[in-house]
Design a protein around this motif. Structure first.
Motif, PDB file in Angstrom:
ATOM      1  N   GLU A 151       0.917  -1.126   0.112  1.00 43.33           N
ATOM      2  CA  GLU A 151       0.053  -0.079  -0.107  1.00 43.33           C
ATOM      3  C   GLU A 151       0.817   1.140  -0.047  1.00 43.33           C
ATOM      4  O   GLU A 151       0.306   2.451  -0.061  1.00 43.33           O
ATOM      5  CB  GLU A 151      -1.034   0.021   1.118  1.00 43.33           C
ATOM      6  N   MET A 203       1.288   5.168  -8.531  1.00 44.50           N
ATOM      7  CA  MET A 203       1.132   3.636  -8.579  1.00 44.50           C
ATOM      8  C   MET A 203       1.430   3.391  -7.052  1.00 44.50           C
ATOM      9  O   MET A 203       2.166   4.082  -6.523  1.00 44.50           O
ATOM     10  CB  MET A 203       2.153   3.192  -9.480  1.00 44.50           C
ATOM     11  N   TYR A 204       0.812   2.360  -6.659  1.00 43.23           N
ATOM     12  CA  TYR A 204       0.769   1.818  -5.398  1.00 43.23           C
ATOM     13  C   TYR A 204       1.207   0.420  -5.306  1.00 43.23           C
ATOM     14  O   TYR A 204       0.949  -0.483  -6.264  1.00 43.23           O
ATOM     15  CB  TYR A 204      -0.475   2.014  -4.782  1.00 43.23           C
ATOM     16  N   ALA A 212       0.434  -3.507  -4.395  1.00 45.48           N
ATOM     17  CA  ALA A 212      -0.795  -3.930  -3.791  1.00 45.48           C
ATOM     18  C   ALA A 212      -0.712  -4.810  -2.524  1.00 45.48           C
ATOM     19  O   ALA A 212       0.347  -5.453  -2.414  1.00 45.48           O
ATOM     20  CB  ALA A 212      -0.993  -4.920  -5.031  1.00 45.48           C
ATOM     21  N   TYR A 246      -0.780  -1.252  -8.434  1.00 44.90           N
ATOM     22  CA  TYR A 246      -1.969  -0.800  -9.044  1.00 44.90           C
ATOM     23  C   TYR A 246      -1.941   0.887  -8.939  1.00 44.90           C
ATOM     24  O   TYR A 246      -1.106   1.355  -8.187  1.00 44.90           O
ATOM     25  CB  TYR A 246      -3.313  -1.435  -8.259  1.00 44.90           C
ATOM     26  N   LYS A 247      -2.914   1.100  -9.879  1.00 45.28           N
ATOM     27  CA  LYS A 247      -2.945   2.916  -9.897  1.00 45.28           C
ATOM     28  C   LYS A 247      -4.137   3.465  -8.977  1.00 45.28           C
ATOM     29  O   LYS A 247      -5.164   2.701  -9.106  1.00 45.28           O
ATOM     30  CB  LYS A 247      -2.965   2.919 -11.528  1.00 45.28           C
ATOM     31  N   LYS A 248      -3.908   4.399  -8.531  1.00 45.08           N
ATOM     32  CA  LYS A 248      -4.842   5.369  -7.825  1.00 45.08           C
ATOM     33  C   LYS A 248      -4.911   6.393  -8.988  1.00 45.08           C
ATOM     34  O   LYS A 248      -3.859   7.196  -8.657  1.00 45.08           O
ATOM     35  CB  LYS A 248      -4.426   5.683  -6.122  1.00 45.08           C
ATOM     36  N   GLY A 268      -0.381  -7.929 -10.935  1.00 49.68           N
ATOM     37  CA  GLY A 268      -1.368  -7.514  -9.787  1.00 49.68           C
ATOM     38  C   GLY A 268      -0.310  -7.164  -8.648  1.00 49.68           C
ATOM     39  O   GLY A 268      -0.554  -6.926  -7.481  1.00 49.68           O
ATOM     40  N   VAL A 319       1.838  -4.124 -12.924  1.00 55.64           N
ATOM     41  CA  VAL A 319       0.349  -4.053 -12.761  1.00 55.64           C
ATOM     42  C   VAL A 319      -0.422  -5.385 -13.734  1.00 55.64           C
ATOM     43  O   VAL A 319      -1.300  -5.614 -12.658  1.00 55.64           O
ATOM     44  CB  VAL A 319       0.106  -2.719 -13.827  1.00 55.64           C
ATOM     45  N   ASN A 320       0.147  -5.866 -14.424  1.00 54.89           N
ATOM     46  CA  ASN A 320      -0.537  -7.009 -15.026  1.00 54.89           C
ATOM     47  C   ASN A 320      -0.248  -8.103 -14.053  1.00 54.89           C
ATOM     48  O   ASN A 320      -1.180  -9.087 -14.402  1.00 54.89           O
ATOM     49  CB  ASN A 320       0.216  -7.396 -16.330  1.00 54.89           C
TER      50      ASN A 320
END
Length: 121
Positions: A30, A71-72, A74, A64-66, A61, A58-59
């Motif tokens: 996070e 980018m954060y 997960a 992830y984008k806020k 997992g 990102v793919n």
């Protein structure tokens, strides 16, 4: 001197560096990672290359984008990375090790003893 080598595409090396940062605690779950512009500046790489490396994570997992924030990392990313790398370790390195051991007529016990000796030294 470049931080990159010719063993794999730069975008994959960038993805691996970010994964390493997650594994070693630079980024926790996070946490926001640095911006793509900052990555581009630090690594002196085209921003499109950074985007491609981030897209891999990102793919998978892992990131992830806020929207509007960046980018954060997960939740569960560290475990996902470890699981993926353990599988790759087994499939690539251990398999090759065992194939070579067979050629040299080494038993599993011989290989284990060699590993123990290396670990001690």
């Amino acid at each position: 001197m470049s931080r990159f080598n010719d063993s794999q595409p730069i975008f994959l090396q960038i993805a691996n560096m970010i994964e390493d940062d997650i594994l070693n605690g630079t980024y926790s779950e996070e946490d926001q990672i640095i911006s793509m512009a900052q990555f581009s500046s630090i690594f002196q790489v085209n921003p499109a290359t950074i985007v491609k490396g981030i897209a891999v994570l990102v793919n998978d997992g892992i990131l992830y984008k806020k929207r509007g924030l960046g980018m954060y990392v997960a939740t569960g990313a560290k475990k996902m990375i470890k699981d993926k790398r353990r599988q790759r370790f087994s499939n690539e390195l251990v398999l090759k090790l065992l194939e070579e051991a067979d050629k040299l007529e080494l038993t599993a016990e011989d290989v284990i003893e060699m590993i123990k000796q290396q670990k001690r030294s």
